[in-house]
Design a protein around this motif. Sequence first.
Motif, PDB file in Angstrom:
ATOM      1  N   SER A 126      72.939  36.669  17.412  1.00  0.00           N
ATOM      2  CA  SER A 126      73.073  35.199  18.435  1.00  0.00           C
ATOM      3  C   SER A 126      71.871  35.003  18.765  1.00  0.00           C
ATOM      4  N   LEU A 127      70.443  35.675  19.119  1.00  0.00           N
ATOM      5  CA  LEU A 127      69.429  34.511  19.712  1.00  0.00           C
ATOM      6  C   LEU A 127      69.568  34.050  18.663  1.00  0.00           C
ATOM      7  N   MET A 128      68.765  34.933  17.900  1.00  0.00           N
ATOM      8  CA  MET A 128      68.345  34.301  16.152  1.00  0.00           C
ATOM      9  C   MET A 128      68.464  33.287  16.386  1.00  0.00           C
ATOM     10  N   LEU A 129      69.846  32.975  15.747  1.00  0.00           N
ATOM     11  CA  LEU A 129      70.796  31.850  15.626  1.00  0.00           C
ATOM     12  C   LEU A 129      70.852  30.739  16.027  1.00  0.00           C
ATOM     13  N   ARG A 130      70.370  30.824  17.544  1.00  0.00           N
ATOM     14  CA  ARG A 130      70.756  29.823  18.720  1.00  0.00           C
ATOM     15  C   ARG A 130      69.220  29.299  18.006  1.00  0.00           C
ATOM     16  N   GLU A 131      68.071  30.097  18.554  1.00  0.00           N
ATOM     17  CA  GLU A 131      66.446  30.054  17.607  1.00  0.00           C
ATOM     18  C   GLU A 131      66.917  29.003  16.366  1.00  0.00           C
ATOM     19  N   ILE A 132      66.948  29.153  15.383  1.00  0.00           N
ATOM     20  CA  ILE A 132      66.909  28.504  14.426  1.00  0.00           C
ATOM     21  C   ILE A 132      68.056  26.744  15.020  1.00  0.00           C
ATOM     22  N   PHE A 133      69.196  27.411  15.623  1.00  0.00           N
ATOM     23  CA  PHE A 133      69.670  26.180  15.887  1.00  0.00           C
ATOM     24  C   PHE A 133      68.819  24.998  16.650  1.00  0.00           C
ATOM     25  N   ASP A 134      68.103  25.346  17.472  1.00  0.00           N
ATOM     26  CA  ASP A 134      67.434  24.218  18.074  1.00  0.00           C
ATOM     27  C   ASP A 134      66.160  23.737  17.520  1.00  0.00           C
ATOM     28  N   ARG A 135      65.529  24.425  16.431  1.00  0.00           N
ATOM     29  CA  ARG A 135      64.705  24.120  15.407  1.00  0.00           C
ATOM     30  C   ARG A 135      65.085  22.531  15.108  1.00  0.00           C
ATOM     31  N   VAL A 136      66.707  23.117  13.888  1.00  0.00           N
ATOM     32  CA  VAL A 136      67.255  22.338  13.341  1.00  0.00           C
ATOM     33  C   VAL A 136      67.896  20.611  14.318  1.00  0.00           C
ATOM     34  N   CYS A 137      68.141  20.978  15.238  1.00  0.00           N
ATOM     35  CA  CYS A 137      68.559  20.384  16.686  1.00  0.00           C
ATOM     36  C   CYS A 137      68.044  20.462  17.899  1.00  0.00           C
TER      37      CYS A 137
END
Length: 225
Positions: free
Chosen positions: A29-40
């Motif tokens: 879940s932390l990794m998905l959030r990392e990806i999300f925060d890079r996209v947005c």
Amino acid sequence: MASATPSQPSTKETSNYAQLCRLLVEVGSLMLREIFDRVCPPENLHAVLTNPTNHAKLQTLRKKRVLSTFQWGKLYPVSKTSVSSGNFDTSLLLFLLRNIFGLNFPASGRNNLPPGSDTSPEADITRIKFFRDRVFRYAANASVDDPTFSLYWNNIKDTFLRIGGTCYEEVIDDPTLHCMDADLEEHYQELLREWLKDDDHITDKVHGDKIVKKGQEGRGHGGFL
């Protein structure tokens, strides 16, 4: 009052499975959030969600029960500027990445592990889901032998460290990630199961709507599904 007795006693193999579940649920879940925060980037999130087009689309999906009331509350809290990806569950993160930011599956497909040369957000999301789905194949017995455990653990760890950086090595190697009683093992097994269930629910709902829309367009032009 004593807690309920777990449905089955913990063994080395069931502990292995639970550890993989916990790694995917907590660190994944932390990794998905990392990806999300890079996209947005976080400073843009409020503006993206309040964009009239995006808001209307999300509101429509809420009415169709693709989004739950709980998830809607995370997207549009009472204090609107306090919205944060840190409050989004994994299913909501994936939903937004697909439906608001338009991330699709990589060329390798949704069910295949992307080549190492592809480090796009789409490929990294697919990797996380690939490992999640592969680990869940062992859910029936909730048991993984040591060689299989080591193979998955090392592959998942390498993927997470590449996505999030070496700062996550301490998180992944935290001894508490490996120390669980039988009740906690069942807890993380259930969390992984719920993640797949929620993800499948959203995917089915959105896919179903697209099929209906396509059918309506086809009939409007005298075509066929």
